[in-house]
Design an enzyme around this catalytic site. Structure first.
Site, short mmCIF file in Angstrom:
data_model
loop_
_atom_site.label_atom_id
_atom_site.label_comp_id
_atom_site.label_asym_id
_atom_site.label_seq_id
_atom_site.Cartn_x
_atom_site.Cartn_y
_atom_site.Cartn_z
CG LEU A 1 8.64 -17.62 -3.13
CD1 LEU A 1 8.54 -17.62 -1.61
CD2 LEU A 1 9.17 -16.27 -3.62
CG HIS B 1 -0.26 2.55 -9.25
ND1 HIS B 1 -0.46 2.09 -7.96
CD2 HIS B 1 -1.35 3.31 -9.55
CE1 HIS B 1 -1.62 2.57 -7.51
NE2 HIS B 1 -2.17 3.31 -8.45
CG ASP C 1 -2.09 0.94 1.10
OD1 ASP C 1 -2.41 1.35 -0.02
OD2 ASP C 1 -2.69 1.28 2.15
#
Ligand code: IPE
Ligand code: IPE
Ligand code: MG
Length: 242
Positions: A132, A38, A21
Site C-alpha cells: 500500500l 486530535h 474530520d
C-alpha cells in the site's frame, strides 16, 4: 420479494482518499479540548492503514492538514505539528511490518523542520516497499497544487521545453503532487460535512463520495467496511450509459 444485490464479488476501490474530520467536535462533545480529539484521531490511523493494506488496496490518502488550517490558533497548530512528528516516529514499525510505502503531498513551505525531517525520513526508509502507498496530505491545498502545476507547465513552454499544443489532461496530472498515483475512486469524509474543503479537486473528478456522521476518532475498520460496501453498490457510469 426482491433480494438485496450480491456485491461481494465487485471490485474494491484501488485508491481510497479520506477527509479525517470531526476531531474537535468529538472532543468538545466530551467536555475536552480540541487537542484531545486530535490525539484520539491519530490513534485511529493505525487500524485503518492496516486494514487497507490487508485488503490489498493500492493507495490510501489521508487529509491531515490543509493550507487553510494555518488559520487556527497557534496552540492547535503546534499540537498538530507535534502529533505528526510523534505519529511518524511511533508508526515506523507499522510501515515496515506491512510493506507500506509512505508519501506526502502538500507544500513544504511553513512546515517546521522537525516535521520535514520526520516526513523525509519515513519517505526514504519506505521507498522500496511494494505494498500500500499511504499518503499524508499535510499542508495540502488543491488550488495551491493546481497553481503550482500551471506555473511549472508555463515555465517549460516559456523555455521552449514544451509546446503549447502538447499540453493535455495528462500533462496536468503529471505536474500534480499526486503524479504516479491512480485517481482515488472512493472519497470518505467523516463528521458529516458535504464538502471537499480544497481536497484533490482534479483527482476526485469521478470518485464516489461516502459521508458518514461518525467523527474521525470513532471511525473503525467496521465503518471502513461500510464505506467499501457502499462503493461496491454504486453504478459508475463515467458519463456513459450502462
Ligand atoms: C480534523 O478535525 C482534523 C484537522 C482538520 C486537522 P477538525 O479539527 O477539523 O475537527 P472539527 O471539524 O472542528 O470537529
Ligand atoms: C478538512 O477539514 C481538512 C482536514 C481534515 C485536514 P476542515 O475541518 O479543515 O474543513 P472545513 O473547515 O470544515 O471545511
Ligand atoms: Mg473540521
Amino acid at each position: 420479494m426482491s433480494q438485496a444485490p450480491d456485491n461481494t464479488t465487485k471490485p474494491l476501490p484501488k485508491h481510497v482518499a479520506i477527509i479525517m474530520d470531526g476531531n474537535g467536535r468529538w472532543a468538545q462533545a466530551r467536555g475536552k479540548d480540541r487537542s484531545y480529539g486530535h490525539k484520539a484521531g491519530a490513534e485511529v490511523v493505525r487500524p485503518i492503514v492496516t486494514a487497507c493494506s490487508d485488503l490489498g488496496l493500492e493507495a490510501l490518502t489521508l487529509y491531515a492538514f490543509s493550507t487553510e488550517n494555518w488559520t487556527r490558533s497557534n496552540e492547535e497548530v503546534s499540537t498538530l505539528m507535534d502529533l505528526y512528528v510523534m505519529y511518524l516516529e511511533s508508526e515506523r514499525q507499522l510501515f515496515f511490518d506491512n510493506n507500506v510505502r509512505f508519501n506526502q503531498i502538500g507544500s513544504r513551505d511553513g512546515l517546521p523542520p522537525e516535521v520535514l525531517d520526520a516526513l523525509d525520513r519515513m519517505k526514504e526508509e519506505t521507498k522500496h516497499h511494494t505494498g500500500l502507498t499511504m499518503t499524508l496530505a499535510l499542508n495540502y491545498g488543491s488550488r495551491h497544487e493546481l497553481t503550482l502545476a500551471a506555473k511549472s507547465i508555463a515555465k517549460k513552454v516559456k523555455l521552449g521545453d514544451m509546446k503549447l499544443t502538447d499540453i493535455t489532461e495528462q500533462t496536468i496530472t503529471d505536474h500534480l503532487y499526486t503524479a504516479g498515483l491512480p485517481d482515488p475512486d472512493l472519497l470518505i469524509r467523516t463528521a458529516g460535512e458535504m464538502r471537499l474543503s480544497n481536497y484533490l479537486l482534479w483527482q476526485l473528478s469521478y470518485a464516489e463520495f461516502y459521508v458518514t456522521d461518525v467523527c474521525w476518532p470513532e471511525f473503525t475498520v467496521e465503518e471502513l467496511q461500510k464505506a467499501l460496501a457502499a462503493f461496491k453498490g454504486r453504478t459508475r457510469r463515467f458519463g456513459g450509459v450502462v
